[in-house]
Design an enzyme around this catalytic site. Structure first.
Site, PDB file in Angstrom:
ATOM      1  NE  ARG A 129       6.987   0.770   5.040  1.00 20.76           N
ATOM      2  CZ  ARG A 129       5.779   0.199   4.949  1.00 20.76           C
ATOM      3  NH1 ARG A 129       5.676  -1.054   4.561  1.00 20.76           N
ATOM      4  NH2 ARG A 129       4.701   0.880   5.242  1.00 20.76           N
ATOM      5  CE  LYS A 178      27.294  -4.655  -5.789  1.00 19.64           C
ATOM      6  NZ  LYS A 178      27.612  -3.630  -6.809  1.00 19.64           N
ATOM      7  CG  HIS A 229       3.144   3.850   8.754  1.00 18.61           C
ATOM      8  ND1 HIS A 229       3.311   4.678   7.646  1.00 18.61           N
ATOM      9  CD2 HIS A 229       2.714   2.650   8.258  1.00 18.61           C
ATOM     10  CE1 HIS A 229       2.990   3.992   6.555  1.00 18.61           C
ATOM     11  NE2 HIS A 229       2.636   2.765   6.902  1.00 18.61           N
ATOM     12  NE  ARG A 278      -1.480  -2.460   2.801  1.00 10.44           N
ATOM     13  CZ  ARG A 278      -1.649  -3.748   2.494  1.00 10.44           C
ATOM     14  NH1 ARG A 278      -2.785  -4.136   1.997  1.00 10.44           N
ATOM     15  NH2 ARG A 278      -0.704  -4.646   2.720  1.00 10.44           N
ATOM     16  CB  THR A 279       3.345   2.586   2.399  1.00 12.90           C
ATOM     17  OG1 THR A 279       2.556   2.035   3.460  1.00 12.90           O
ATOM     18  CG2 THR A 279       3.838   3.961   2.802  1.00 12.90           C
TER      19      THR A 279
HETATM   20  N1   CP Z   1      -0.345  -0.225   5.964  1.00  9.04           N
HETATM   21  C1   CP Z   1       0.858  -0.389   5.390  1.00  9.04           C
HETATM   22  O1   CP Z   1       1.863   0.262   5.719  1.00  9.04           O
HETATM   23  O2   CP Z   1       0.855  -1.329   4.401  1.00  9.04           O
HETATM   24  P1   CP Z   1       2.141  -1.752   3.523  1.00  9.04           P
HETATM   25  O3   CP Z   1       3.122  -2.405   4.460  1.00  9.04           O
HETATM   26  O4   CP Z   1       1.621  -2.701   2.461  1.00  9.04           O
HETATM   27  O5   CP Z   1       2.729  -0.506   2.933  1.00  9.04           O
END
Ligand code: CP
Length: 316
Positions: A104, A82, A132, A54-55
């Site tokens: 992320r 590496k 998040h 999603r993100t």
């Molecule tokens: N909710 C969320 O962060 O989903 P993903 O890990 O698929 O990005």
């Protein structure tokens, strides 16, 4: 602010402004031609050191719909394999003059550290069990649209709270908006010190769900459990999985949320997840694109203003 690293540093009126702007993008995204040029000429790099559906896809779509040049770094095939460090990787990309860096990372605090080393705007797409922020903002927009307000709601966040950056960011945001927050789950999956955060704690779902307006389910985040206690899925579903009997204890018009990825039959019954009268899980996904467009738009404006001040010699 230059970056969006967490909810902590956002004031309630800034949250409301971002959600209001996101509403404009919800309308744009529902058109056949979903295009704006507010990021035209700007470069966005997405660096995901951890898996995402999603993100990652919604940040990519958000940047593209705003007219940015968007590049997705494939971390699986990068020189991180590496032995190159996060900071060296970030400095390398920074030298390519990006404007927006979406990151992320599995380690809490890694994105904050990276933000100190680069001269573009950094958006935290999830760091370890820390924050998040865009997830909490998209959840807030979903709640505001479904309930007509973002205050004075009883919100139950259920499951593995200890390992969840989603729970942490939501706790901060929904707390700032003066909601009543209940955390429900096994005592072993509650974070230390949470009792001091002005929330109500429940181990029994039947007690915690009574009268809730919003029921937010979380998965067991086994990848962050470091060999600690992992309940059996069958036992977990029996005690903490959301089924029709448990949901009947919440308000009649309670909404059901889940940030995904979802484990049907573990933390949530599949029929409830698919019930369009109760579940807003797909709305959350839709709001995710709009909220990320709003966040990119606002940070790009701040960056332009900062660069404009620097170019004219005004102290920043
Ligand atoms: N909710 C969320 O962060 O989903 P993903 O890990 O698929 O990005």
């Amino acid at each position: 602010a230059r970056h969006l690293l967490g909810i902590d540093h956002l004031a309630p009126d800034e949250i409301v402004s971002l959600l209001d702007l996101a509403e404009d993008y919800v309308a744009l995204n529902r058109r056949t031609v979903k295009h704006s040029d507010v990021l035209a000429g700007m470069t966005q790099i997405n660096m995901f050191f951890e898996n995402s559906t999603r993100t990652q896809s919604s940040f990519e779509l958000a940047g593209l719909r705003l007219g940015a040049d968007v590049m997705n770094m494939s971390m699986q095939t990068s020189s991180v394999k590496k032995g190159e460090t996060l900071i060296d990787t970030a400095l390398t990309l920074n030298a390519m003059q990006p404007d927006l860096l979406v990151v992320r990372h599995p380690h809490s605090g890694a994105v904050n550290l990276l933000a100190e080393k680069v001269n573009c705007a950094v958006l935290n797409a999830g760091d370890g069990r820390h924050e998040h922020p865009t997830q909490a903002l998209l959840d807030a927009l979903t709640i505001r649209r479904a309930k007509g307000r973002l205050q004075r709601l009883t919100i139950a966040i259920c499951g593995d709270i200890a390992h969840s950056r989603v729970a942490r960011s939501n706790l901060i945001l929904l707390g700032k908006m003066e909601n009543r927050i209940r955390l429900i789950g096994p005592a072993t999956l509650m974070p230390a010190g949470v009792a001091d955060m002005g929330v109500e704690l429940y181990e029994d779902m039947h007690e915690g769900l009574k009268g809730a307006d919003v029921v937010m389910m979380l998965r067991l985040q086994k990848e962050r459990m470091d060999g600690g206690f992992i309940p059996s899925e069958r036992e977990y579903y029996h005690r903490w999985g959301l089924d029709a009997d448990k949901l009947a204890l919440a308000s009649d018009d309670a909404i059901v949320m889940h940030p995904g990825p979802m484990n049907r039959g573990v933390e949530i019954d599949g029929t409830i997840a698919d019930d369009i009268n109760r579940s807003v899980i797909q709305d959350q996904v839709e709001m995710g694109v709009a909220v990320r467009m709003a966040a990119l738009d606002l940070l790009a404006r701040n960056l332009r203003a900062e660069r404009g001040r620097a170019a004219t010699g005004v102290m920043v």
